[in-house]
Design a protein around this motif. Structure first.
Motif, PDB file in Angstrom:
ATOM      1  N   VAL A 194      91.990  71.864  97.718  1.00 52.92           N
ATOM      2  CA  VAL A 194      91.185  71.273  96.659  1.00 52.92           C
ATOM      3  C   VAL A 194      89.812  71.944  96.658  1.00 52.92           C
ATOM      4  O   VAL A 194      89.379  72.520  97.658  1.00 52.92           O
ATOM      5  CB  VAL A 194      91.026  69.748  96.847  1.00 52.92           C
TER       6      VAL A 194
ATOM      7  N   ASN B 272      82.850  61.888  85.351  1.00 56.58           N
ATOM      8  CA  ASN B 272      83.686  61.183  86.325  1.00 56.58           C
ATOM      9  C   ASN B 272      83.896  62.090  87.532  1.00 56.58           C
ATOM     10  O   ASN B 272      83.611  63.291  87.470  1.00 56.58           O
ATOM     11  CB  ASN B 272      85.027  60.763  85.694  1.00 56.58           C
TER      12      ASN B 272
ATOM     13  N   GLU C  25      86.259  71.154  96.840  1.00 54.33           N
ATOM     14  CA  GLU C  25      85.376  70.049  97.189  1.00 54.33           C
ATOM     15  C   GLU C  25      83.994  70.238  96.567  1.00 54.33           C
ATOM     16  O   GLU C  25      83.639  71.328  96.130  1.00 54.33           O
ATOM     17  CB  GLU C  25      85.237  69.951  98.720  1.00 54.33           C
ATOM     18  N   ARG C  26      83.229  69.170  96.556  1.00 50.01           N
ATOM     19  CA  ARG C  26      81.851  69.246  96.078  1.00 50.01           C
ATOM     20  C   ARG C  26      80.948  69.736  97.206  1.00 50.01           C
ATOM     21  O   ARG C  26      81.094  69.320  98.352  1.00 50.01           O
ATOM     22  CB  ARG C  26      81.360  67.890  95.581  1.00 50.01           C
TER      23      ARG C  26
ATOM     24  N   LYS D 101      81.239  71.310  92.155  1.00 43.54           N
ATOM     25  CA  LYS D 101      82.312  71.786  93.023  1.00 43.54           C
ATOM     26  C   LYS D 101      81.931  73.130  93.650  1.00 43.54           C
ATOM     27  O   LYS D 101      81.260  73.957  93.041  1.00 43.54           O
ATOM     28  CB  LYS D 101      83.612  71.893  92.225  1.00 43.54           C
TER      29      LYS D 101
ATOM     30  N   ASP E 177      86.291  63.650  88.831  1.00 45.06           N
ATOM     31  CA  ASP E 177      87.145  64.832  88.709  1.00 45.06           C
ATOM     32  C   ASP E 177      86.474  65.979  87.955  1.00 45.06           C
ATOM     33  O   ASP E 177      86.934  67.116  88.018  1.00 45.06           O
ATOM     34  CB  ASP E 177      88.455  64.459  88.003  1.00 45.06           C
ATOM     35  N   ASP E 178      85.394  65.681  87.246  1.00 49.35           N
ATOM     36  CA  ASP E 178      84.703  66.718  86.477  1.00 49.35           C
ATOM     37  C   ASP E 178      83.801  67.549  87.384  1.00 49.35           C
ATOM     38  O   ASP E 178      83.301  67.068  88.406  1.00 49.35           O
ATOM     39  CB  ASP E 178      83.852  66.086  85.367  1.00 49.35           C
ATOM     40  N   ASP E 179      83.594  68.800  86.971  1.00 51.89           N
ATOM     41  CA  ASP E 179      82.629  69.637  87.672  1.00 51.89           C
ATOM     42  C   ASP E 179      81.222  69.269  87.214  1.00 51.89           C
ATOM     43  O   ASP E 179      81.028  68.752  86.116  1.00 51.89           O
ATOM     44  CB  ASP E 179      82.909  71.111  87.395  1.00 51.89           C
TER      45      ASP E 179
END
Length: 299
Positions: free
Chosen positions: A163, A58, A165-166, A142, A60-62
């Motif tokens: 945060v 999902n 970010e990716r 991330k 939120d996962d790395d």
């Protein structure tokens, strides 16, 4: 005019030309230390080798996050109804053993310590119900520092907090980006999205993956993308933020209407992402003084 006078004029012109060349190599930052003779240090640096690839379940996962357009239908109800309405019949990514035989293995001097093995690659499988404006996107893990691999936090104004970010940092002032891609002869193109230090996203020229087998694809980074400033550090890193594969019949962008292209699963594989970059940075006395505020350079 005698020969001595001519020689003197020639020498003066030579010194003037040499001075002009040296001036062109100067950094934007003016310091008390003269610039080196060369203001460019081109290097090819591996920024992703997929050897420890993770897939995010999902957002939120790395790990690498896969998504599609159109999106998969997640409505509730009868399972047969869901299968009928879902435009995405299959969408998955995973780490797979293997890689291109012609891929160069980096030695221990690799700046990022990546690319020293070629045991794992990233594989993607998908299938859409209908042909058309279909695409599959891969968002990177991330963000971490390209050299020491520590997490990088960015202040998000909407959330009013920092945060992670990716994105994959592209060290130096990047000139081009390359990746190995394994195609299966399906009518798709691949494009790379990068974000500059101002937050603007640039889509690099797309390349066709309508071929069979492994090929190294090169994406040139335009010179008008800002990657430096007049303050220290002069270099401002860009980031790879997305890889997109689009269904097309050819590189010009005409959409295919062939059901044959959608009658079976579509596969493609990616290995070793590398950047050709200029890592030159001006050096001056007291370059690390700012680190004293974090207790990293007390001497």
């Amino acid at each position: 005019m005698n020969k001595i006078s001519i020689r003197i004029i020639v020498l003066v012109l030579c010194f003037t030309a040499a001075f002009a060349v040296m001036k062109s190599a100067d950094s934007k930052i003016i310091t008390n230390v003269p610039a080196d003779l060369s203001g460019e240090e081109l290097k090819a640096i591996v920024v992703e080798d997929f050897e420890t690839v993770k897939i995010a379940a999902n957002p939120d996962d790395d790990g690498w996050l896969i998504s599609s357009y159109p999106k998969a239908w997640n409505g509730t109800g009868d399972e047969n109804l869901k299968k009928t309405k879902n435009p995405v019949l299959r969408l998955e990514a995973k780490g797979i053993e293997g890689g291109p035989n012609d891929l160069k293995v980096e030695d221990e001097t690799s700046p990022t310590k990546l690319g020293t093995q070629k045991k794992v690659m990233l594989g993607v499988r998908f299938k859409f119900r209908y042909p058309g404006t279909n695409s599959v996107s891969l968002d990177p893990p991330k963000e971490v520092d390209w050299k020491d691999r520590t997490p990088v936090m960015t202040y998000n104004q909407s959330l009013r907090q920092e945060v992670q970010e990716r994105g994959i940092q592209l060290p130096g002032r990047a000139k081009a980006l390359s990746m190995w891609v394994h195609g299966r002869g399906f009518p798709y193109t691949i494009e790379v999205w990068i974000r500059d230090h101002k937050g603007d996203v640039h889509i690099l020229q797309k390349e066709s993956i309508n071929f069979v087998g492994w090929q190294p694809l090169i994406f040139k980074i335009p010179e008008n993308i800002p990657q430096s400033t007049d303050s220290y550090p002069a270099t401002r890193l860009t980031k790879l933020v997305k890889i997109v594969v689009r269904e097309v019949s050819n590189i010009e962008g005409e959409y295919t209407r062939s059901n044959a292209a959608n009658s079976s699963d579509i596969y493609f594989f990616i290995d070793q992402i590398k950047v050709l970059t200029d890592t030159y940075e001006v050096y001056f006395d007291g370059i690390d003084l700012h680190k004293t505020f974090d207790g990293k350079n007390e001497k």
